[in-house]
Design a protein around this motif. Structure first.
Motif, PDB file in Angstrom:
ATOM      1  N   ARG A  89       0.830  -1.212   0.000  1.00  0.00           N
ATOM      2  CA  ARG A  89       0.000   0.000   0.000  1.00  0.00           C
ATOM      3  C   ARG A  89       0.856   1.250   0.000  1.00  0.00           C
ATOM      4  NH1 ARG A  89      -2.716  -1.761   4.816  1.00  0.00           N
ATOM      5  NH2 ARG A  89      -2.534   0.414   5.506  1.00  0.00           N
ATOM      6  N   LEU A  90       1.951   1.239   0.746  1.00  0.00           N
ATOM      7  CA  LEU A  90       2.847   2.401   0.783  1.00  0.00           C
ATOM      8  C   LEU A  90       3.516   2.626  -0.571  1.00  0.00           C
ATOM      9  CD1 LEU A  90       4.475   1.911   4.302  1.00  0.00           C
ATOM     10  CD2 LEU A  90       2.776   3.628   3.640  1.00  0.00           C
ATOM     11  N   PHE A  91       4.025   1.545  -1.183  1.00  0.00           N
ATOM     12  CA  PHE A  91       4.697   1.675  -2.478  1.00  0.00           C
ATOM     13  C   PHE A  91       3.748   2.143  -3.573  1.00  0.00           C
ATOM     14  CE2 PHE A  91       8.333  -0.738  -0.865  1.00  0.00           C
ATOM     15  CZ  PHE A  91       9.374  -0.082  -1.503  1.00  0.00           C
ATOM     16  N   LEU A  92       2.491   1.749  -3.517  1.00  0.00           N
ATOM     17  CA  LEU A  92       1.538   2.151  -4.546  1.00  0.00           C
ATOM     18  C   LEU A  92       0.859   3.488  -4.237  1.00  0.00           C
ATOM     19  CD1 LEU A  92      -0.052  -1.325  -5.265  1.00  0.00           C
ATOM     20  CD2 LEU A  92       1.192   0.088  -6.909  1.00  0.00           C
ATOM     21  N   GLY A  93       0.645   3.792  -2.964  1.00  0.00           N
ATOM     22  CA  GLY A  93      -0.090   4.999  -2.611  1.00  0.00           C
ATOM     23  C   GLY A  93       0.746   6.258  -2.525  1.00  0.00           C
ATOM     24  N   GLY A 132      -6.946   9.466  -3.667  1.00  0.00           N
ATOM     25  CA  GLY A 132      -6.775   8.044  -3.971  1.00  0.00           C
ATOM     26  C   GLY A 132      -5.536   7.474  -3.310  1.00  0.00           C
ATOM     27  N   GLY A 133      -4.431   8.208  -3.365  1.00  0.00           N
ATOM     28  CA  GLY A 133      -3.205   7.752  -2.721  1.00  0.00           C
ATOM     29  C   GLY A 133      -3.365   7.631  -1.214  1.00  0.00           C
ATOM     30  N   LEU A 134      -4.040   8.610  -0.603  1.00  0.00           N
ATOM     31  CA  LEU A 134      -4.293   8.545   0.841  1.00  0.00           C
ATOM     32  C   LEU A 134      -5.171   7.343   1.194  1.00  0.00           C
ATOM     33  CD1 LEU A 134      -4.854  12.320   1.692  1.00  0.00           C
ATOM     34  CD2 LEU A 134      -2.989  10.857   2.508  1.00  0.00           C
ATOM     35  N   ALA A 135      -6.187   7.084   0.386  1.00  0.00           N
ATOM     36  CA  ALA A 135      -7.073   5.941   0.641  1.00  0.00           C
ATOM     37  C   ALA A 135      -6.303   4.628   0.578  1.00  0.00           C
ATOM     38  CB  ALA A 135      -8.236   5.932  -0.353  1.00  0.00           C
ATOM     39  N   VAL A 136      -5.379   4.520  -0.370  1.00  0.00           N
ATOM     40  CA  VAL A 136      -4.582   3.296  -0.483  1.00  0.00           C
ATOM     41  C   VAL A 136      -3.640   3.168   0.710  1.00  0.00           C
ATOM     42  CG1 VAL A 136      -2.780   2.151  -1.846  1.00  0.00           C
ATOM     43  CG2 VAL A 136      -4.792   3.094  -2.984  1.00  0.00           C
ATOM     44  N   VAL A 137      -2.954   4.230   1.067  1.00  0.00           N
ATOM     45  CA  VAL A 137      -2.021   4.180   2.199  1.00  0.00           C
ATOM     46  C   VAL A 137      -2.756   3.869   3.502  1.00  0.00           C
ATOM     47  CG1 VAL A 137      -0.489   5.585   3.638  1.00  0.00           C
ATOM     48  CG2 VAL A 137      -0.233   5.610   1.161  1.00  0.00           C
ATOM     49  N   LEU A 138      -3.904   4.511   3.720  1.00  0.00           N
ATOM     50  CA  LEU A 138      -4.673   4.277   4.944  1.00  0.00           C
ATOM     51  C   LEU A 138      -5.384   2.923   4.930  1.00  0.00           C
ATOM     52  CD1 LEU A 138      -6.219   7.816   5.476  1.00  0.00           C
ATOM     53  CD2 LEU A 138      -4.311   6.773   6.719  1.00  0.00           C
ATOM     54  N   GLY A 139      -5.590   2.374   3.739  1.00  0.00           N
ATOM     55  CA  GLY A 139      -6.256   1.083   3.635  1.00  0.00           C
ATOM     56  C   GLY A 139      -7.765   1.159   3.665  1.00  0.00           C
ATOM     57  N   TYR A 140      -8.314   2.356   3.457  1.00  0.00           N
ATOM     58  CA  TYR A 140      -9.772   2.498   3.446  1.00  0.00           C
ATOM     59  C   TYR A 140     -10.179   3.694   2.608  1.00  0.00           C
ATOM     60  CZ  TYR A 140     -14.537   3.097   4.748  1.00  0.00           C
ATOM     61  OH  TYR A 140     -15.882   3.219   4.683  1.00  0.00           O
ATOM     62  N   MET A 170       1.851  -0.707 -12.520  1.00  0.00           N
ATOM     63  CA  MET A 170       1.152  -0.110 -11.377  1.00  0.00           C
ATOM     64  C   MET A 170      -0.308  -0.550 -11.359  1.00  0.00           C
ATOM     65  SD  MET A 170       2.655   3.755 -10.823  1.00  0.00           S
ATOM     66  CE  MET A 170       1.833   4.386 -12.254  1.00  0.00           C
ATOM     67  N   ALA A 171      -0.945  -0.607 -12.515  1.00  0.00           N
ATOM     68  CA  ALA A 171      -2.341  -1.048 -12.577  1.00  0.00           C
ATOM     69  C   ALA A 171      -2.460  -2.471 -12.031  1.00  0.00           C
ATOM     70  CB  ALA A 171      -2.864  -0.972 -14.009  1.00  0.00           C
ATOM     71  N   GLY A 172      -1.549  -3.337 -12.434  1.00  0.00           N
ATOM     72  CA  GLY A 172      -1.554  -4.709 -11.924  1.00  0.00           C
ATOM     73  C   GLY A 172      -1.409  -4.750 -10.413  1.00  0.00           C
ATOM     74  N   GLY A 173      -0.539  -3.916  -9.869  1.00  0.00           N
ATOM     75  CA  GLY A 173      -0.382  -3.848  -8.419  1.00  0.00           C
ATOM     76  C   GLY A 173      -1.650  -3.391  -7.728  1.00  0.00           C
ATOM     77  N   PHE A 174      -2.308  -2.383  -8.303  1.00  0.00           N
ATOM     78  CA  PHE A 174      -3.560  -1.898  -7.713  1.00  0.00           C
ATOM     79  C   PHE A 174      -4.648  -2.964  -7.773  1.00  0.00           C
ATOM     80  CE2 PHE A 174      -1.949   2.538  -8.402  1.00  0.00           C
ATOM     81  CZ  PHE A 174      -2.008   2.910  -7.060  1.00  0.00           C
ATOM     82  N   PHE A 175      -4.746  -3.676  -8.901  1.00  0.00           N
ATOM     83  CA  PHE A 175      -5.771  -4.711  -9.015  1.00  0.00           C
ATOM     84  C   PHE A 175      -5.485  -5.864  -8.053  1.00  0.00           C
ATOM     85  CE2 PHE A 175      -6.354  -3.112 -13.592  1.00  0.00           C
ATOM     86  CZ  PHE A 175      -7.300  -2.189 -13.187  1.00  0.00           C
ATOM     87  N   ALA A 176      -4.213  -6.230  -7.883  1.00  0.00           N
ATOM     88  CA  ALA A 176      -3.852  -7.280  -6.928  1.00  0.00           C
ATOM     89  C   ALA A 176      -4.185  -6.842  -5.506  1.00  0.00           C
ATOM     90  CB  ALA A 176      -2.371  -7.626  -7.050  1.00  0.00           C
ATOM     91  N   LEU A 177      -3.927  -5.585  -5.187  1.00  0.00           N
ATOM     92  CA  LEU A 177      -4.236  -5.057  -3.864  1.00  0.00           C
ATOM     93  C   LEU A 177      -5.750  -5.046  -3.624  1.00  0.00           C
ATOM     94  CD1 LEU A 177      -2.582  -4.025  -1.493  1.00  0.00           C
ATOM     95  CD2 LEU A 177      -2.799  -1.725  -2.429  1.00  0.00           C
ATOM     96  N   ALA A 178      -6.512  -4.725  -4.668  1.00  0.00           N
ATOM     97  CA  ALA A 178      -7.973  -4.735  -4.536  1.00  0.00           C
ATOM     98  C   ALA A 178      -8.474  -6.141  -4.199  1.00  0.00           C
ATOM     99  CB  ALA A 178      -8.631  -4.228  -5.821  1.00  0.00           C
ATOM    100  N   VAL A 179      -7.834  -7.154  -4.752  1.00  0.00           N
ATOM    101  CA  VAL A 179      -8.236  -8.537  -4.476  1.00  0.00           C
ATOM    102  C   VAL A 179      -7.767  -8.971  -3.091  1.00  0.00           C
ATOM    103  CG1 VAL A 179      -7.880 -10.938  -5.169  1.00  0.00           C
ATOM    104  CG2 VAL A 179      -8.314  -9.193  -6.903  1.00  0.00           C
ATOM    105  N   ALA A 180      -6.529  -8.606  -2.715  1.00  0.00           N
ATOM    106  CA  ALA A 180      -5.951  -9.053  -1.445  1.00  0.00           C
ATOM    107  C   ALA A 180      -6.564  -8.345  -0.242  1.00  0.00           C
ATOM    108  CB  ALA A 180      -4.435  -8.833  -1.455  1.00  0.00           C
ATOM    109  N   GLY A 181      -6.993  -7.108  -0.425  1.00  0.00           N
ATOM    110  CA  GLY A 181      -7.529  -6.343   0.691  1.00  0.00           C
ATOM    111  C   GLY A 181      -6.437  -5.586   1.425  1.00  0.00           C
TER     112      GLY A 181
END
Length: 144
Positions: free
Chosen positions: A24-28, A72-80, A114-125
């Motif tokens: 989340r940190l690397f992507l956000g 969007g970056g903040l939401a990814v870093v915070l996880g919500y 990066m898109a692949g990382g975001f989609f993987a993160l969306a699946v993993a939670g």
């Protein structure tokens, strides 16, 4: 096959959550930085490209892009709300990769990665090392 003790399972789960936090940190963080840069005068580089698309107020849209990247970056870093933000940023990476970087294969592949990382993160939670511990209360629970 022998079962591992319960302590090993805790360690694996804990490492899983730490790995998700690192992802989340690397992507956000890049999106937070890019959003801030656009909001602090960097939108000027974006305006000519947006004008070429025929947008009526390219400066407004440049700032809007900055806000979306920052939030969007903040939401990814915070996880919500991680899944929503990850899917939207993944799609954003594909669109901008095609529109802005199709002439540069390295930049295009960076966006696709990066898109692949975001989609993987969306699946993993988000894991438990996230805002609300990945279990938001009340009305927040309705956001994916």
């Amino acid at each position: 096959m022998p079962r591992l003790p319960a302590v090993a399972n805790w360690g694996e789960s804990h490492m899983h959550d730490e790995g998700l936090l690192i992802a989340r940190l690397f992507l956000g963080i890049p999106f937070i930085v890019w959003g801030i840069l656009k909001l602090r005068g960097g939108e000027a580089k974006l305006v000519p490209g947006l004008q070429a698309l025929g947008l009526p107020d390219a400066v407004f849209f440049a700032y809007l892009i900055g806000v979306c990247e920052l939030v969007g970056g903040l939401a990814v870093v915070l996880g919500y709300p991680l899944r929503t933000a990850s899917v939207l940023l993944g799609l954003w990476c594909l669109v901008t990769g095609y529109d802005a970087h199709r002439g540069n294969i390295t930049e295009l592949l960076k966006n696709a990665t990066m898109a692949g990382g975001f989609f993987a993160l969306a699946v993993a939670g988000s894991g438990t090392l996230a805002l609300f511990g990945s279990a938001p209360p009340g009305v927040f629970a309705y956001l994916p």
